[in-house]
Enzyme design. Structure first.
Site, PDB file in Angstrom:
ATOM      1  CD  GLU A  64     -31.397  11.218  22.391  1.00 34.82           C
ATOM      2  OE1 GLU A  64     -30.455  10.425  22.258  1.00 34.82           O
ATOM      3  OE2 GLU A  64     -31.750  12.023  21.500  1.00 34.82           O
TER       4      GLU A  64
ATOM      5  CB  THR B 289     -23.704  15.723  22.663  1.00 36.00           C
ATOM      6  OG1 THR B 289     -23.255  15.418  23.997  1.00 36.00           O
ATOM      7  CG2 THR B 289     -23.609  17.232  22.459  1.00 36.00           C
TER       8      THR B 289
END
Length: 438
Positions: A182, A215
């Protein structure tokens, strides 16, 4: 059975939809380790013969199933010649809320959500191109945080809907993306849109992505000490456009903005018990309410007695990052980072940037605004009761977690050249370029 159908219909009626279309003239069950990174789209597309020097138009459909919503990106690329770089011509984007994890107990609704979004792709991609247009569906932190059997049930519903669609659906097109992939794909997106990759420049931008459940941080280190001192699985070599990039990248599961709220409240591993109330000095003193995340609802309130305000809230949030977030050596004096997702959203909510244009913000600006919000009584309907907590968490994450100095300037953006900043574009580019990533 009737009760289940009624519940499904009610949840479908609550889905919120937003969409945008933009044009740009700018030129997985993935696995990752210190020397390996791959994002596979499946086998090569069905072939279409055309002259070698002719321009070709390609389409790509990417689903980003996040913890707070599901998004579809339909990209149009122009490829001029077999050796040329792809040019992004258009993006059609639409999002629905909540995230698929909210349907953990009624997975059928996940399929309905995807079917709804597929209508956007059918309207955007010419019918003659449907069979050649690949689909990639990747869930992120929302499903990574779920029990495996529930996540699997949701993905089965998605797979069934995609298999019935007229688009090209490779065998590995549906899955949960790991956090490292990601981060890397978001880095590709930002540097592609800023034109850095086409030039093969080593002066690239770093990215900070703050989601609901996790995150990510990804950047190209300037110092060998940063690479040598990092854990082995934080370093990845990426080969593309005839250049090699040795990236520092990591995803912190459980350190997204929503998960951080639960950690601060002491509710991260709770089942959202109806009778239990979770309290925080970050919330207004007289506030009582609820907070939903991952399909569970939590009852929350402020602290009736004791110290509250920024200082007390800061101490609560430090516990969420200290000992969990590693500090790369060179970030104290680093510049050239783009931050998006909830970094952007809360900067807008706090009045630090314009929602349309975005802008540059120093980390100390987040601190200043957090103090103002936390130390002053909130005015009803003007802002979220969680804004004090969220801004304070961002300060703790950036300064005490990653190690940025307060004078560091971040570029906050939601779109670049009218294209959504997310990992989705990076995934599409990765497919068409067939990057040599090892």
């Amino acid at each position: 059975m009737k009760m289940l159908l009624m519940k499904m219909l009610m949840m479908l009626m609550m889905i919120q939809v937003s969409s945008t279309s933009s044009s740009s003239s700018s030129s997985s069950s993935s696995s990752s380790s210190s020397s390996a990174f791959s994002v596979r789209f499946g086998n090569a597309l069905p072939s279409l013969s055309c002259p070698a020097n002719a321009s070709q138009i390609f389409y790509s459909i990417v689903f980003d199933a996040g913890s707070t919503g599901t998004r579809i990106h339909v990209y149009t690329f122009i490829q001029r010649g077999p050796e040329g770089s792809p040019v992004l011509d258009d993006e059609m984007f639409q999002a629905v809320k909540p995230g698929l994890s909210a349907y953990a107990d009624v997975p059928e609704i996940a399929g309905h959500t995807v079917a709804q979004l597929l209508r956007v792709a059918k309207r955007t991609v010419p019918a003659l191109e449907w069979k050649r247009t690949p689909v990639l569906f990747r869930a992120t932190a929302g499903l990574r945080l779920m029990p495996a059997h529930k996540a699997h049930a949701l993905l089965q519903q998605v797979q069934a809907v995609l298999d019935e669609s007229p688009f090209y659906v490779p065998a590995d097109s549906v899955g949960i993306m790991n956090g490292t992939s990601e981060g890397i794909l978001a880095w590709i997106t930002v540097n592609f849109l800023t034109g850095r990759l086409a030039r093969g420049s080593q002066k690239t931008a770093g990215i900070l992505d703050l989601g609901g459940g996790s995150t990510q941080i990804t950047f190209l280190p300037r110092s060998k000490k940063t690479v040598e001192s990092a854990p082995a699985d934080y370093i990845t070599r990426l080969h593309m456009f005839n250049s090699t990039y040795e990236l520092y990248t990591h995803s912190y599961l459980g350190n997204g903005i929503k998960a951080a709220r639960l950690s601060a409240l002491g509710a991260l591993r709770s089942d959202g018990l109806e009778k239990e109330v979770f309290r925080s000095s970050c919330l207004p003193k007289k506030h009582t309410g609820h907070f939903s995340f991952g399909g569970l609802t939590y009852h929350v309130s402020g602290v009736n007695h004791g110290v509250r305000g920024f200082r007390a809230c800061h101490q609560e949030l430090l516990k969420v990052v200290k000992g969990f977030i590693k500090q790369p050596l060179e970030l104290k004096d680093s510049a050239g980072f783009y931050a998006f997702s909830y970094y952007f959203d809360h900067a807008v909510e706090a009045g630090l940037i314009d929602e349309t244009r975005g802008g540059a913000v120093k980390i100390r600006d987040f601190r200043r605004r957090a103090k103002e919000v936390c130390n002053r009584p909130p005015k009803r309907s003007q802002r979220s009761e969680f804004l004090c907590m969220d801004l304070t968490y961002i300060i703790c994450l950036l300064k005490d977690g990653f190690g940025f100095r307060e004078r560091t300037v971040l570029q906050l953006t939601k779109k670049m050249r009218n294209v959504e900043t997310s990992w989705a574009l990076g995934a599409a580019i990765n497919h068409f370029q067939k990057f040599r990533i090892h």
